[in-house]
Scaffold this motif. Structure first.
Motif, PDB file in Angstrom:
ATOM      1  N   PHE A  32      46.388  34.803  36.275  1.00  0.00           N
ATOM      2  CA  PHE A  32      45.613  34.290  37.584  1.00  0.00           C
ATOM      3  C   PHE A  32      44.704  35.417  38.336  1.00  0.00           C
ATOM      4  N   ASP A  33      43.696  34.946  38.921  1.00  0.00           N
ATOM      5  CA  ASP A  33      42.988  35.708  39.762  1.00  0.00           C
ATOM      6  C   ASP A  33      43.587  35.332  41.183  1.00  0.00           C
ATOM      7  N   ASP A  34      43.970  36.209  41.970  1.00  0.00           N
ATOM      8  CA  ASP A  34      44.307  35.911  43.341  1.00  0.00           C
ATOM      9  C   ASP A  34      43.022  36.053  44.250  1.00  0.00           C
ATOM     10  N   VAL A  35      42.499  34.862  44.461  1.00  0.00           N
ATOM     11  CA  VAL A  35      41.053  34.926  45.245  1.00  0.00           C
ATOM     12  C   VAL A  35      41.392  34.240  46.914  1.00  0.00           C
ATOM     13  N   SER A  36      42.764  34.491  47.089  1.00  0.00           N
ATOM     14  CA  SER A  36      43.240  33.560  48.162  1.00  0.00           C
ATOM     15  C   SER A  36      42.372  33.900  49.426  1.00  0.00           C
ATOM     16  N   GLU A  37      42.041  35.303  49.917  1.00  0.00           N
ATOM     17  CA  GLU A  37      41.391  35.527  51.136  1.00  0.00           C
ATOM     18  C   GLU A  37      39.858  35.508  50.806  1.00  0.00           C
ATOM     19  N   ALA A  38      39.296  35.651  49.587  1.00  0.00           N
ATOM     20  CA  ALA A  38      38.178  35.660  49.469  1.00  0.00           C
ATOM     21  C   ALA A  38      37.615  34.016  49.176  1.00  0.00           C
TER      22      ALA A  38
END
Length: 683
Positions: free
Chosen positions: A396-402
């Motif tokens: 998975f790509d952690d895109v939380s903040e973006a």
């Protein structure tokens, strides 16, 4: 990532407007914040799209329900707590509920006692206020014995420290089919005794019946359904019985191998006595729960299903980020001077980054960017919410903040609790590629609004709560279990939120804070705005409760969604949906073959003629609870549907033409059909 306003502003009807200064002050003052007081800058990567931003969310008046002001809605002077370590900086503020000038379309009857549900929750709360006892427990709606009727399973807790005392177990109630339930806890083997917060339900071994995973303070538990109305504890052999403090989680088939994996949200580390913090009036021994910031966060868990009733925690491997790595030096020509120069040779590579900075609560799994892969969204308490996008290669790509979905519009980490993902807005003629993309919704603490993140595609979300009319009416309460569910079958998902404070004794400290709080119902007005609609909805909505977990499903099989609430230290509530309506529905019972048998990750497109309704077979949702696995889709006034399209997790597509309404359809995934081309993320 730079995004032009044109690319993420699909609806011209949205009037640009940002939250006013007063609203920002109220939100920021409500809790101990990760942003310094007065800070309003959004996080990098969370753009504010022009033309699709929050419009004014001004209350119509100071009264609620049938025109009478409730304790929670009375206008009060702003009161600031002077207690060191108090989570609530502002304990009262001049926030009022919207005046309801017309009767709600919804009607609910609380039937628990007449139905034979005698469950009473036990939290273990003492005057010392041990932190885990604040968070309550959930409830599951599922068919444990395969008779076609939805049964109810309630979680409960015990005394802390563990081993102090033995209290009543979790309770299972069998649906007898005539509005009555029978306690089958002991015969079923589901009578777990311990400190249980959350319940996850699904077919983990693809044998056609529902297994049960319990999220506990202490070792988690996995019960295997024997297929005869009984369960077997396989926690140890399955490898999931490690000591943790887990709140809840969700099922998903992240690697698309045909069996369900488990994401488990951990709240943190709390060991008595070293992690216990006393807050309140210490001389009078009037104690409050401490702030979540006193609790050390830990990694969550991600159990890969090995296919043989064992599980491996792969959290450290599957959550990744892209990083620039210097692999050497290289010569390049300077464009301005024409001279050669030596620079770093940088290579982008993906590396694991298992996050350990979230007090985990609610989890929802669904395809959030339209690429046909199931993603994960986690609500965290006073930490950024997590958004993990599935890359299709087992990571998975952690895109939380973006993504824009980690913080509110002010760049503040809120107190995330309950969660859902659903497509709640109307279709866009200008940007049809955004149709069907689910919005994200998170419930939060008092003096924080519940946050609705509108989906703009490509993994980008925007806090558009005020535009949709939800912000001001959710501010006064501590909000927990929730879901977007169509309660009147008009084709638009409505919203229910159960509320209740954590502290039962603030009035002893001269703080005007109610422990019991009224629940909320919001009607979805054609996907453009939500309207508070509790007036005349039923007696349950006229008084306060201490809600925690909430589950949603058609427990009487009459074609509408009922609600079950596990109230902290109180009798459970079963809210039968008695809403009068001429609207119609279809129920889809999906069974995977190449995909996981529960079909979690399947996407459904219901054509009602005038528009298309999009739903997903999601994992998780709400808080600490499990919902009816069947998809009940309200379709409005139409008597026949032109078609229904189902895209299975495997990529296989099924279609149904000329579908009669008010019926249940069991649909089995074709075993031999070729997968359709996978969808692409919306652009």
């Amino acid at each position: 990532m730079v995004i032009s306003p044109r690319s993420i502003c699909p609806r011209k009807c949205r009037t640009p407007w940002y939250l006013g200064g007063l609203a920002i002050i109220l939100v920021l003052a409500g809790c101990d914040s990760s942003v310094s007081p007065g800070a309003t800058a959004a996080k990098p990567g969370a753009p504010r799209p022009a033309g699709k931003t929050a419009s004014r969310d001004v209350p119509d008046g100071g009264k609620s329900r049938s025109g009478q002001a409730s304790p929670a809605s009375k206008s009060q002077a702003k009161v600031v707590s002077n207690i060191e370590g108090d989570r609530m900086v502002v304990v009262a503020a001049p926030v009022v509920l919207t005046k309801q000038t017309e009767s709600s379309p919804f009607r609910f009857t609380e039937i628990s006692k007449e139905a034979g549900i005698d469950f009473v929750h036990f939290s273990g709360m003492l005057e010392e206020k041990y932190f885990p006892t604040a968070n309550g427990s959930g409830v599951a709606i599922f068919d444990y014995d395969g008779d076609g009727l939805l049964d109810l399973y309630f979680a409960t807790a015990t005394m802390l420290p563990l081993g102090t005392a033995v209290k009543d177990p979790n309770r299972l109630y069998k649906n007898l089919g005539n509005g009555r339930f029978k306690d089958m806890t002991e015969p079923s083997g589901l009578g777990y005794r311990g400190f249980c917060h959350g319940i996850i339900v699904g077919d983990l071994d693809n044998d056609g019946d529902q297994d049960v995973f319990l999220c506990n303070y202490g070792p988690n538990v996995l019960y295997l359904n024997n297929g005869n109305g009984t369960f077997k504890d396989i926690s140890k052999s399955a490898g999931i019985d490690v000591n943790n403090w887990s709140s809840g989680g969700a099922l998903l088939d992240y690697d698309n191998d045909g069996d369900l994996d488990i994401y488990v949200a951990n709240y943190g580390r709390w060991v008595y006595p070293e992690d216990h913090k006393r807050v309140g009036d210490l001389e009078k021994k009037i104690f409050l729960y401490s702030s979540p910031r006193t609790i050390k966060t830990v990694k969550h868990m991600f159990y890969r299903n090995n296919g043989n009733l064992t599980f491996t925690d792969v959290y450290d491997q599957v959550i990744t980020v892209e990083k620039d790595t210097v692999i050497g030096k290289k010569e390049v020509v300077d464009e301005k001077t024409g001279q050669k120069k030596t620079v770093d040779d940088v290579k982008k590579e993906r590396i694991p980054r298992p996050r350990d900075d979230g007090h985990g609560f609610g989890v929802v799994t669904a395809d959030l960017n339209g690429d046909g892969l199931i993603d994960i969204y986690v609500a965290n308490d006073m930490n950024p919410n997590f958004l993990f996008l599935n890359l299709g290669n087992g990571t998975f790509d952690d895109v939380s903040e973006a993504s824009g979905a980690a913080y509110d519009i002010n760049g503040t980490a809120q107190s995330g609790m309950g969660v859902d993902a659903e497509d709640i807005d109307p279709p866009s003629a200008e940007h049809p590629e955004l149709d069907g993309l689910p919005e994200l919704y998170v419930t939060n603490f008092a003096n924080e609004y519940d946050t609705l993140y509108q989906n703009f595609g490509k993994g980008v979300f925007f806090d558009n709560t005020a535009f949709f009319g939800i912000a001001s009416d959710t501010m006064p309460f501590v909000k927990w279990g929730t879901a977007f569910v169509d309660l009147d079958n008009d084709g638009w998902p409505d919203n229910f939120v159960t509320n209740g404070h954590v502290d039962d004794n603030r009035r002893l400290l001269n703080q005007p804070v109610e422990y019991e709080q009224i629940p909320l119902l919001f009607r979805n007005i054609d996907g453009r705005r939500f309207k508070l609609s509790t007036r005349d909805a039923g007696a349950y909505f006229e008084k306060g409760h201490v809600g925690r977990g909430a589950a949603f499903g058609d427990i009487d099989n009459d074609g509408d969604i009922d609600i079950v609430v596990n109230e902290k230290d109180r009798h459970a509530a079963v809210l039968r949906n008695d809403t009068p309506t001429q609207n119609h529905w279809v129920r889809l019972v999906l069974q995977g073959t190449r995909s996981n048998r529960d079909a979690i990750g399947a996407k459904v497109e219901v054509n009602i003629g005038s528009r298309k309704i999009y739903r997903q077979r999601k994992g998780g949702v709400s808080l600490e609870s499990a919902n009816d696995p069947r998809l009940l889709v309200g379709v409005g006034a139409v008597s026949e549907l032109p078609n229904i399209t189902i895209r299975w997790p495997s990529g296989v597509v099924s279609t149904m033409d000329k579908v009669k309404v008010d019926q249940t359809y069991q649909i089995v995934e074709p075993k031999d059909a070729a997968p359709a081309p996978p969808g692409k993320p919306a652009r």
